[in-house]
Motif scaffolding. Structure first.
Motif, mmCIF file in Angstrom:
data_model
loop_
_atom_site.group_PDB
_atom_site.id
_atom_site.type_symbol
_atom_site.label_atom_id
_atom_site.label_comp_id
_atom_site.label_asym_id
_atom_site.label_seq_id
_atom_site.Cartn_x
_atom_site.Cartn_y
_atom_site.Cartn_z
ATOM 1 N N ASP A 167 40.299 -31.070 -33.647
ATOM 2 C CA ASP A 167 41.283 -29.971 -33.632
ATOM 3 C C ASP A 167 42.597 -30.568 -33.137
ATOM 4 O O ASP A 167 42.869 -30.655 -31.948
ATOM 5 C CB ASP A 167 40.801 -28.847 -32.693
ATOM 6 C CG ASP A 167 41.614 -27.569 -32.887
ATOM 7 O OD1 ASP A 167 41.303 -26.568 -32.230
ATOM 8 O OD2 ASP A 167 42.571 -27.616 -33.696
ATOM 9 N N ILE A 170 52.033 -25.517 -38.598
ATOM 10 C CA ILE A 170 51.598 -26.661 -39.395
ATOM 11 C C ILE A 170 50.136 -26.413 -39.752
ATOM 12 O O ILE A 170 49.253 -26.560 -38.900
ATOM 13 C CB ILE A 170 51.706 -27.983 -38.622
ATOM 14 C CG1 ILE A 170 53.097 -28.210 -38.034
ATOM 15 C CG2 ILE A 170 51.282 -29.166 -39.515
ATOM 16 C CD1 ILE A 170 54.125 -28.798 -38.953
ATOM 17 N N ASP A 171 49.868 -26.009 -40.960
ATOM 18 C CA ASP A 171 48.475 -25.868 -41.369
ATOM 19 C C ASP A 171 48.063 -27.134 -42.102
ATOM 20 O O ASP A 171 48.763 -27.590 -42.990
ATOM 21 C CB ASP A 171 48.258 -24.642 -42.265
ATOM 22 C CG ASP A 171 46.773 -24.415 -42.496
ATOM 23 O OD1 ASP A 171 46.352 -24.369 -43.662
ATOM 24 O OD2 ASP A 171 46.028 -24.368 -41.500
ATOM 25 N N GLY A 172 46.933 -27.704 -41.643
ATOM 26 C CA GLY A 172 46.568 -29.037 -42.114
ATOM 27 C C GLY A 172 47.076 -30.075 -41.128
ATOM 28 O O GLY A 172 47.518 -31.158 -41.501
ATOM 29 N N TRP A 221 35.768 -26.625 -43.425
ATOM 30 C CA TRP A 221 34.888 -26.930 -42.286
ATOM 31 C C TRP A 221 35.708 -26.976 -41.000
ATOM 32 O O TRP A 221 36.881 -27.368 -41.012
ATOM 33 C CB TRP A 221 34.223 -28.304 -42.471
ATOM 34 C CG TRP A 221 33.587 -28.798 -41.210
ATOM 35 C CD1 TRP A 221 32.338 -28.503 -40.755
ATOM 36 C CD2 TRP A 221 34.188 -29.638 -40.218
ATOM 37 N NE1 TRP A 221 32.125 -29.096 -39.532
ATOM 38 C CE2 TRP A 221 33.245 -29.822 -39.187
ATOM 39 C CE3 TRP A 221 35.428 -30.250 -40.096
ATOM 40 C CZ2 TRP A 221 33.503 -30.584 -38.055
ATOM 41 C CZ3 TRP A 221 35.705 -31.016 -38.970
ATOM 42 C CH2 TRP A 221 34.735 -31.172 -37.962
ATOM 43 N N ARG A 271 34.141 -24.683 -35.321
ATOM 44 C CA ARG A 271 33.981 -23.315 -34.817
ATOM 45 C C ARG A 271 32.630 -22.715 -35.203
ATOM 46 O O ARG A 271 32.238 -21.671 -34.668
ATOM 47 C CB ARG A 271 35.115 -22.423 -35.346
ATOM 48 C CG ARG A 271 36.505 -22.833 -34.864
ATOM 49 C CD ARG A 271 37.579 -21.894 -35.381
ATOM 50 N NE ARG A 271 37.688 -21.898 -36.821
ATOM 51 C CZ ARG A 271 38.513 -22.698 -37.499
ATOM 52 N NH1 ARG A 271 39.259 -23.582 -36.855
ATOM 53 N NH2 ARG A 271 38.568 -22.650 -38.822
ATOM 54 N N ARG A 310 37.168 -31.032 -49.918
ATOM 55 C CA ARG A 310 37.680 -30.416 -48.681
ATOM 56 C C ARG A 310 39.071 -30.963 -48.408
ATOM 57 O O ARG A 310 39.238 -32.176 -48.361
ATOM 58 C CB ARG A 310 36.769 -30.711 -47.490
ATOM 59 C CG ARG A 310 37.332 -30.103 -46.220
ATOM 60 C CD ARG A 310 36.521 -30.321 -44.979
ATOM 61 N NE ARG A 310 37.239 -29.744 -43.854
ATOM 62 C CZ ARG A 310 37.869 -30.476 -42.923
ATOM 63 N NH1 ARG A 310 37.827 -31.792 -42.979
ATOM 64 N NH2 ARG A 310 38.527 -29.880 -41.948
ATOM 65 N N SER A 328 43.229 -27.889 -45.157
ATOM 66 C CA SER A 328 44.255 -26.870 -44.962
ATOM 67 C C SER A 328 43.783 -25.606 -45.679
ATOM 68 O O SER A 328 43.818 -25.537 -46.913
ATOM 69 C CB SER A 328 45.605 -27.290 -45.534
ATOM 70 O OG SER A 328 46.460 -26.138 -45.689
HETATM 71 C C1 LIP Z 1 42.914 -25.899 -40.192
HETATM 72 C C2 LIP Z 1 42.499 -24.890 -41.219
HETATM 73 C C3 LIP Z 1 41.302 -25.368 -42.021
HETATM 74 C C4 LIP Z 1 40.166 -25.606 -41.129
HETATM 75 C C5 LIP Z 1 40.563 -26.607 -40.087
HETATM 76 C C6 LIP Z 1 41.781 -26.146 -39.292
HETATM 77 P P1 LIP Z 1 45.040 -26.264 -38.639
HETATM 78 O O1 LIP Z 1 43.977 -25.368 -39.478
HETATM 79 O O2 LIP Z 1 43.544 -24.694 -42.103
HETATM 80 O O3 LIP Z 1 40.927 -24.403 -42.951
HETATM 81 O O4 LIP Z 1 39.096 -26.064 -41.867
HETATM 82 O O5 LIP Z 1 39.507 -26.765 -39.211
HETATM 83 O O6 LIP Z 1 41.474 -24.988 -38.578
HETATM 84 O O7 LIP Z 1 44.344 -26.610 -37.336
HETATM 85 O O8 LIP Z 1 45.371 -27.478 -39.408
HETATM 86 O O9 LIP Z 1 46.204 -25.362 -38.427
#
Ligand code: LIP
Length: 258
Positions: A41, A86-88, A157, A160, A182, A185
């Motif tokens: 994470d 920032i997603d991803g 994945w 969590r 996979r 994001s």
């Molecule tokens: C990510 C999510 C993704 C999940 C990752 C993580 P982050 O968010 O976009 O779907 O599989 O575990 O949660 O942490 O990059 O904002």
């Protein structure tokens, strides 16, 4: 201009500003200050800075609106912005371009606006409920795939949920002859289904900031997506997400039991 049109226009300017700001960090790796919030994470300095800038812009333009974000949290509000700065982040921290800024807007709990910007690929996904979805100005539509053994499925994945939940889905998908990937994001995973680049995205647990924009973009593009915000605690506790091309939606939902 209606309040939604006003917010949609403003959010387009803001997300481009946030994207350029984040790209500056992406291209200056010494400034990233990478840490871990938990196993796999990831967190960088950019996540907090981008979210803080967003909160500042919303406070300037729409002082009465609520903001909820991955880094600083937040809660329900009649007019609520939900941001994943920032997603991803795992990709971002590794210099991989598969990351984005994701902004959703809910009015009285209903997802109305969705904006996802991947600045390293210069791809801007936009949608407003009832007004369709576009990527870089072009109308979006999911693929016309009708068979699982011709489908490309993305399965998300995280730590969590138990690893077996994930592996069971992956095994079942390969078992039906699908191609499985996979991207790390969730926001881009949903956007790619809506664009027809993949045929399905599923994750057994995901947070509201990862999907608040994607649920509007997917629905407006004509993809099938579950009602993520149906349960009242989804906003703060998360929920499963499933998005699919219409032609495989029934099979994919049966496979994932979502
Ligand atoms: C990510 C999510 C993704 C999940 C990752 C993580 P982050 O968010 O976009 O779907 O599989 O575990 O949660 O942490 O990059 O904002």
């Amino acid at each position: 201009m209606t309040e939604l049109a006003l917010r949609f226009a403003a959010a387009q300017t803001i997300i481009r500003e946030l994207g350029a700001f984040a790209l500056g960090y992406f291209n200056d790796r010494d400034a990233l200050g990478i840490t871990m919030k938990g196993a796999q994470d990831w967190l960088t300095v950019a996540d907090g800075k981008v979210e803080a800038l967003f909160r500042q812009r919303i406070a300037e333009l729409f002082p009465g609106d609520g903001v909820m974000g991955e880094e600083q949290g937040g809660g329900a509000s009649d007019r609520l912005w939900i941001i994943d700065p920032i997603d991803g982040t795992a990709n971002f921290a590794h210099g991989d371009r598969q990351w984005c800024v994701s902004i959703g807007f809910l009015r009285n709990g209903v997802p109305e606006l969705g904006l996802i910007y991947a600045p390293a690929m210069d791809e801007l996904y936009l949608a407003r409920r009832g007004h369709g979805a576009t990527m870089n100005g072009k109308a979006m539509a999911p693929a016309d795939t009708t068979a699982m053994n011709r489908a490309t499925l993305e399965i998300g994945w995280s730590n969590r949920r138990p690893l077996d939940d994930y592996l069971t889905l992956v095994r079942a998908a390969y078992g039906l002859g699908a191609n499985v990937k996979r991207g790390a994001s969730g926001a881009l995973g949903i956007a790619h289904v809506a664009l027809g680049r993949t045929d399905g995205y599923v994750e057994v647990h995901i947070n509201s900031w990862d999907v608040a924009a994607g649920v509007v973009i997917a629905a407006e593009a004509g993809a099938v997506i579950n009602d993520f915000f149906a349960s009242p605690d989804a906003l703060t506790e998360g929920n499963p997400i499933l998005c699919a091309a219409p032609g495989i939606a029934a099979d994919f939902r049966a496979l994932a039991r979502i």
